[in-house]
Design a protein around this motif. Structure first.
Motif, PDB file in Angstrom:
ATOM      1  N   GLY A 143       0.820  -1.211   0.000  1.00  0.00           N
ATOM      2  CA  GLY A 143       0.000   0.000   0.000  1.00  0.00           C
ATOM      3  C   GLY A 143       0.854   1.261   0.000  1.00  0.00           C
ATOM      4  O   GLY A 143       0.542   2.229  -0.695  1.00  0.00           O
ATOM      5  N   GLN A 146       2.423   1.727  -3.355  1.00  0.00           N
ATOM      6  CA  GLN A 146       1.392   2.215  -4.267  1.00  0.00           C
ATOM      7  C   GLN A 146       1.283   3.746  -4.144  1.00  0.00           C
ATOM      8  O   GLN A 146       1.143   4.463  -5.126  1.00  0.00           O
ATOM      9  N   ARG A 147       1.399   4.233  -2.903  1.00  0.00           N
ATOM     10  CA  ARG A 147       1.319   5.665  -2.673  1.00  0.00           C
ATOM     11  C   ARG A 147       2.532   6.398  -3.229  1.00  0.00           C
ATOM     12  O   ARG A 147       2.411   7.526  -3.700  1.00  0.00           O
ATOM     13  N   LEU A 170      -4.438  -1.933  -1.268  1.00  0.00           N
ATOM     14  CA  LEU A 170      -4.660  -0.969  -0.191  1.00  0.00           C
ATOM     15  C   LEU A 170      -5.682  -1.511   0.811  1.00  0.00           C
ATOM     16  O   LEU A 170      -6.609  -2.232   0.429  1.00  0.00           O
ATOM     17  N   ASP A 171      -5.512  -1.138   2.079  1.00  0.00           N
ATOM     18  CA  ASP A 171      -6.518  -1.538   3.067  1.00  0.00           C
ATOM     19  C   ASP A 171      -7.707  -0.573   2.972  1.00  0.00           C
ATOM     20  O   ASP A 171      -7.630   0.449   2.282  1.00  0.00           O
ATOM     21  N   GLN A 174      -7.004   3.152   3.562  1.00  0.00           N
ATOM     22  CA  GLN A 174      -6.221   3.737   2.464  1.00  0.00           C
ATOM     23  C   GLN A 174      -7.086   3.903   1.215  1.00  0.00           C
ATOM     24  O   GLN A 174      -6.963   4.879   0.489  1.00  0.00           O
ATOM     25  N   ARG A 175      -7.953   2.911   0.979  1.00  0.00           N
ATOM     26  CA  ARG A 175      -8.830   2.980  -0.198  1.00  0.00           C
ATOM     27  C   ARG A 175      -9.686   4.232  -0.144  1.00  0.00           C
ATOM     28  O   ARG A 175      -9.804   4.956  -1.127  1.00  0.00           O
ATOM     29  N   ASP A 178      -7.701   7.234  -0.916  1.00  0.00           N
ATOM     30  CA  ASP A 178      -7.312   7.347  -2.318  1.00  0.00           C
ATOM     31  C   ASP A 178      -8.504   7.664  -3.223  1.00  0.00           C
ATOM     32  O   ASP A 178      -8.352   8.350  -4.227  1.00  0.00           O
TER      33      ASP A 178
END
Ligand SMILES: Nc1ncnc2c1ncn2[C@@H]1O[C@H](COP(=O)(O)OP(=O)(O)OP(=O)(O)O)[C@@H](O)[C@H]1O
Length: 326
Positions: A143, A146-147, A170-171, A174-175, A178
């Motif tokens: 995650g 990804q960021r 992503l958890d 985080q989803r 985002d």
């Protein structure tokens, strides 16, 4: 086939009659669409052609046929346009031995940003990674990496953003962050194309959706309309519990289901008897089911769609799209 997407404003991305094949595999077939500022979702199952669309727009590949334009330029041949274009690729895109800040600054420098370190700092703050900016990316979770990719795509403040399945890995917290970030990028007037195989994700992020099935664009429109298209269709539903065969008989008599068969794979000790029914009206069935169950003295333990994955949704969509002459 053609489609327009995005909000109002000038066309930022144009794909005209594009086909792409790899040997015998046709990845895209005669795809056309235009993107304007705002968020457009690119929805499709695995292998549908989403990454191929994004890689053509990113200039990593060129179409076998047709034409791609990003901000009026050919992304495969025109380097200048890459200073106005940000891409989050599907796979890994970071250097593990560099810090997050170095990873982002490196690309910002290549794209001609005047103060790459400051730009990297701002981009990392925007994606919520300031606290880890000076740690090596090699130790990051998926995650977090990804960021970093998102920050790399944002640091040069691009007008056009291409995000390939950015919520993967992503958890839930985080989803959510985002989804908000993607929405805010669109609200700032950037043209954002975000791919996903999950309709619910696309619905939360995008103003417009393009649906790609087996390399063809089969539907486009507002997320609610795409959802309707997917909901209002025949479904196969499995019912398990006590007296469900009798219940299914009543549903058949009422015309709420068109066929009933016993489920040979039922586990009677765990869930009672089980049947599989076909319904042309899933919503009506869902509303009527508890009432009819009570009338028949049936107890429902499980009600679940069968084969209700994206494959079947897209198969239906393809047929629906053919039906309206697409
Ligand atoms: N470089 C390549 N060589 C051969 N075939 C390819 C190549 N790239 C893509 N394909 C094929 O083209 C089709 C579309 O692939 P693509 O990666 O665009 O789909 P996708 O919608 O992004 O899927 P996923 O969600 O699994 O990434 C698939 O059949 C894939 O196997």
């Amino acid at each position: 086939m053609s489609a327009g997407a995005g909000g109002s404003g000038a066309v930022a991305v144009e794909v005209s009659g594009v086909s792409k094949w790899f040997g015998d595999t046709v990845a895209l077939s005669d795809v056309s669409f235009a993107l304007r500022p705002g968020v457009t979702g690119l929805l499709g199952h695995n292998g549908a052609g989403k990454s191929t669309v994004l890689s053509l727009l990113a200039g990593w590949a060129r179409p076998s046929q047709g034409r791609v334009r990003v901000l009026g330029a050919d992304p495969h041949g025109d380097l200048a346009v890459h200073r106005r274009l940000g891409v989050v690729p599907d796979g890994e895109g970071t250097w593990g031995y560099l810090t997050a800040r170095q990873n982002v600054a490196l690309l910002a420098r290549q794209r001609g940003v005047r103060d790459p370190r400051a730009a990297a700092g701002a981009a990392l703050e925007r994606v919520g990674l300031s606290h880890a900016a000076d740690r090596r990316v090699g130790g990051f979770s998926k995650g977090m990496r990804q960021r970093v990719k998102l920050a790399q795509a944002l640091a040069h403040e691009p007008e056009v953003l291409l995000l390939d399945e950015p919520l993967n890995g992503l958890d839930p917290v985080q989803r959510r962050a985002d989804v908000d970030l993607v929405r805010s990028l669109g609200a700032e007037g950037r043209t954002v194309l975000v791919s996903s195989h999950v309709l619910g994700e696309v619905e939360r992020m995008a103003d417009e959706v393009l649906v790609v099935v087996n390399g063809r664009l089969v539907a486009e429109g507002e997320p609610a309309g795409i959802r309707d298209l997917m909901t209002d269709r025949p479904r196969t539903v499995r019912l398990a519990g006590r007296e469900v065969a009798a219940l299914a008989g009543s549903l058949l008599a009422e015309g709420l289901v068109t066929s009933v068969r016993h489920d040979a794979a039922a586990r009677p000790e765990a869930e009672g008897e089980a049947v599989v029914v076909e319904t042309p009206a899933a919503l009506a069935l869902a509303a009527r089911l508890p009432v009819v169950a009570a009338e028949r003295g049936a107890t429902l333990r499980r009600v679940e769609p069968v084969g209700d994955d994206l494959e079947s949704v897209f198969a239906h969509l393809t047929a629906a799209a053919r039906g309206v002459g697409r």
